[in-house]
Design a protein around this motif. Structure first.
Motif, PDB file in Angstrom:
ATOM      1  N   TYR A   9       0.863  -1.188   0.000  1.00  0.00           N
ATOM      2  CA  TYR A   9       0.000   0.000   0.000  1.00  0.00           C
ATOM      3  C   TYR A   9       0.896   1.234   0.000  1.00  0.00           C
ATOM      4  N   GLN A  10       1.517   1.435  -1.163  1.00  0.00           N
ATOM      5  CA  GLN A  10       2.538   2.453  -1.358  1.00  0.00           C
ATOM      6  C   GLN A  10       2.026   3.580  -2.245  1.00  0.00           C
ATOM      7  N   LYS A  11       2.650   4.734  -2.108  1.00  0.00           N
ATOM      8  CA  LYS A  11       2.220   5.927  -2.837  1.00  0.00           C
ATOM      9  C   LYS A  11       2.114   5.694  -4.341  1.00  0.00           C
ATOM     10  N   ASP A  42      -2.348  -8.825  17.823  1.00  0.00           N
ATOM     11  CA  ASP A  42      -1.993  -9.715  16.719  1.00  0.00           C
ATOM     12  C   ASP A  42      -0.832  -9.093  15.938  1.00  0.00           C
ATOM     13  N   ALA A  43      -0.266  -9.863  15.051  1.00  0.00           N
ATOM     14  CA  ALA A  43       0.903  -9.426  14.280  1.00  0.00           C
ATOM     15  C   ALA A  43       0.485  -8.709  12.993  1.00  0.00           C
ATOM     16  N   VAL A  44       1.247  -7.667  12.641  1.00  0.00           N
ATOM     17  CA  VAL A  44       1.056  -6.925  11.401  1.00  0.00           C
ATOM     18  C   VAL A  44       2.423  -6.804  10.737  1.00  0.00           C
ATOM     19  N   VAL A  45       2.495  -7.178   9.457  1.00  0.00           N
ATOM     20  CA  VAL A  45       3.727  -7.028   8.679  1.00  0.00           C
ATOM     21  C   VAL A  45       3.393  -6.315   7.372  1.00  0.00           C
ATOM     22  N   PHE A  46       4.418  -5.802   6.724  1.00  0.00           N
ATOM     23  CA  PHE A  46       4.234  -5.008   5.512  1.00  0.00           C
ATOM     24  C   PHE A  46       5.152  -5.518   4.407  1.00  0.00           C
ATOM     25  N   THR A  47       4.625  -5.585   3.183  1.00  0.00           N
ATOM     26  CA  THR A  47       5.496  -5.803   2.031  1.00  0.00           C
ATOM     27  C   THR A  47       5.632  -4.477   1.301  1.00  0.00           C
ATOM     28  N   LEU A  48       6.793  -4.273   0.718  1.00  0.00           N
ATOM     29  CA  LEU A  48       7.053  -3.070  -0.069  1.00  0.00           C
ATOM     30  C   LEU A  48       7.653  -3.478  -1.413  1.00  0.00           C
ATOM     31  N   ASP A  49       6.924  -3.166  -2.468  1.00  0.00           N
ATOM     32  CA  ASP A  49       7.466  -3.351  -3.799  1.00  0.00           C
ATOM     33  C   ASP A  49       8.692  -2.437  -3.876  1.00  0.00           C
ATOM     34  N   THR A  50       9.817  -2.989  -4.277  1.00  0.00           N
ATOM     35  CA  THR A  50      11.071  -2.241  -4.207  1.00  0.00           C
ATOM     36  C   THR A  50      11.893  -2.493  -5.463  1.00  0.00           C
ATOM     37  N   CYS A  69       7.899   2.593  -7.481  1.00  0.00           N
ATOM     38  CA  CYS A  69       8.438   2.091  -6.214  1.00  0.00           C
ATOM     39  C   CYS A  69       9.959   1.962  -6.256  1.00  0.00           C
ATOM     40  N   ILE A  70      10.599   2.966  -6.854  1.00  0.00           N
ATOM     41  CA  ILE A  70      12.056   2.980  -6.902  1.00  0.00           C
ATOM     42  C   ILE A  70      12.555   3.311  -5.494  1.00  0.00           C
ATOM     43  N   ASP A  71      13.417   2.464  -4.973  1.00  0.00           N
ATOM     44  CA  ASP A  71      13.939   2.631  -3.618  1.00  0.00           C
ATOM     45  C   ASP A  71      14.485   4.043  -3.432  1.00  0.00           C
ATOM     46  N   GLY A  72      14.080   4.691  -2.353  1.00  0.00           N
ATOM     47  CA  GLY A  72      14.557   6.022  -2.039  1.00  0.00           C
ATOM     48  C   GLY A  72      13.711   7.155  -2.602  1.00  0.00           C
ATOM     49  N   THR A  73      12.702   6.825  -3.420  1.00  0.00           N
ATOM     50  CA  THR A  73      11.831   7.867  -3.972  1.00  0.00           C
ATOM     51  C   THR A  73      10.573   7.986  -3.124  1.00  0.00           C
ATOM     52  N   PRO A  74       9.859   9.120  -3.217  1.00  0.00           N
ATOM     53  CA  PRO A  74       8.608   9.269  -2.460  1.00  0.00           C
ATOM     54  C   PRO A  74       7.576   8.183  -2.790  1.00  0.00           C
ATOM     55  N   LYS A  95      10.492  -6.407  -1.622  1.00  0.00           N
ATOM     56  CA  LYS A  95      10.432  -7.426  -2.676  1.00  0.00           C
ATOM     57  C   LYS A  95      10.654  -6.812  -4.047  1.00  0.00           C
ATOM     58  N   GLU A  96      11.441  -7.480  -4.847  1.00  0.00           N
ATOM     59  CA  GLU A  96      11.755  -6.980  -6.179  1.00  0.00           C
ATOM     60  C   GLU A  96      10.823  -7.536  -7.245  1.00  0.00           C
ATOM     61  N   THR A  97       9.954  -8.436  -6.828  1.00  0.00           N
ATOM     62  CA  THR A  97       8.999  -9.027  -7.759  1.00  0.00           C
ATOM     63  C   THR A  97       7.654  -9.154  -7.058  1.00  0.00           C
ATOM     64  N   PHE A  98       6.708  -9.807  -7.681  1.00  0.00           N
ATOM     65  CA  PHE A  98       5.334  -9.817  -7.171  1.00  0.00           C
ATOM     66  C   PHE A  98       5.212 -10.491  -5.806  1.00  0.00           C
ATOM     67  N   GLY A  99       5.789 -11.655  -5.662  1.00  0.00           N
ATOM     68  CA  GLY A  99       5.744 -12.372  -4.394  1.00  0.00           C
ATOM     69  C   GLY A  99       7.037 -12.178  -3.629  1.00  0.00           C
ATOM     70  N   SER A 100       6.949 -12.282  -2.310  1.00  0.00           N
ATOM     71  CA  SER A 100       8.130 -12.082  -1.471  1.00  0.00           C
ATOM     72  C   SER A 100       8.709 -13.403  -0.999  1.00  0.00           C
ATOM     73  N   GLU A 101       9.910 -13.698  -1.461  1.00  0.00           N
ATOM     74  CA  GLU A 101      10.628 -14.895  -1.019  1.00  0.00           C
ATOM     75  C   GLU A 101      10.901 -14.834   0.486  1.00  0.00           C
ATOM     76  N   ASP A 102      11.253 -13.648   0.987  1.00  0.00           N
ATOM     77  CA  ASP A 102      11.520 -13.497   2.419  1.00  0.00           C
ATOM     78  C   ASP A 102      10.254 -13.692   3.250  1.00  0.00           C
TER      79      ASP A 102
END
Length: 176
Positions: A9-11, A42-50, A69-74, A95-102
């Motif tokens: 849920y990024q700008k 409960d637990a809340v985590v976030f993914t960021l397209d990067t 979603c270029i790293d370091g940009t607004p 994550k650099e792609t659609f799904g997060s391996e981590d």
């Protein structure tokens, strides 16, 4: 304990380069969902397209030639109230792609810890779907849910199709 995964849920997905009408309307329901989880401890985590500056040279960039979603940009930052609901110590999955391996690895390590895993965020037919499938794969005996009132897509037909496919994969779709 339950887990809420707030997906991208990024700008840039709300009002930036890949934003779409209606994405901003999800801010309130997603914020309410985060608060609900926090009230129950409960637990809340976030993914960021990067992505990096070389995005246009990547496979994704060649197929979706819109830098985002270029790293370091607004545009990489979480949008609006959601950014204000992050707490110190919250987990981020860049994550650099659609799904997060981590995220997948984290969920496998936490197998049996969560009574349910719920996903909200953007975009329903791409990253929400990809991470929901990874969650179901990492924790096949844990109910995985997607709240249709807290996700969306710029394409209504693809949104509806994604929600139907998720149900076919035994992922419960709420508020459809």
């Amino acid at each position: 304990m339950k887990l809420l995964i707030v997906v991208d849920y990024q700008k840039d997905f709300v009002n930036g380069s890949l934003g779409f009408p209606g994405a901003e309307l999800l801010e309130g329901p997603i914020a309410a969902k985060i608060r609900e989880y926090r009230l129950r401890d409960d637990a809340v985590v976030f993914t960021l397209d990067t992505h990096e500056e070389n995005y246009m040279e990547t496979q994704e960039g060649k197929n979706l030639p819109v830098p985002h979603c270029i790293d370091g940009t607004p545009g990489h930052a979480l949008y609006g109230k959601i950014a204000g609901l992050v707490r110190e110590g919250d987990k981020y999955f860049f994550k650099e792609t659609f799904g997060s391996e981590d995220l997948f690895d984290y969920l496998r390590e936490q197998r049996g810890k969560f009574e349910s895993i719920e996903l909200v965020g953007l975009v329903s037919n791409i990253c929400v779907m990809s991470n929901a499938v990874l969650a179901k794969t990492a924790q096949p005996e844990t109910p995985v849910l997607v709240d249709a009132a807290c996700t969306g897509s710029g394409n209504a037909e693809l949104n509806a199709a994604a929600l139907a496919v998720l149900e076919g994969l035994q992922i419960q779709v709420l508020n459809k």
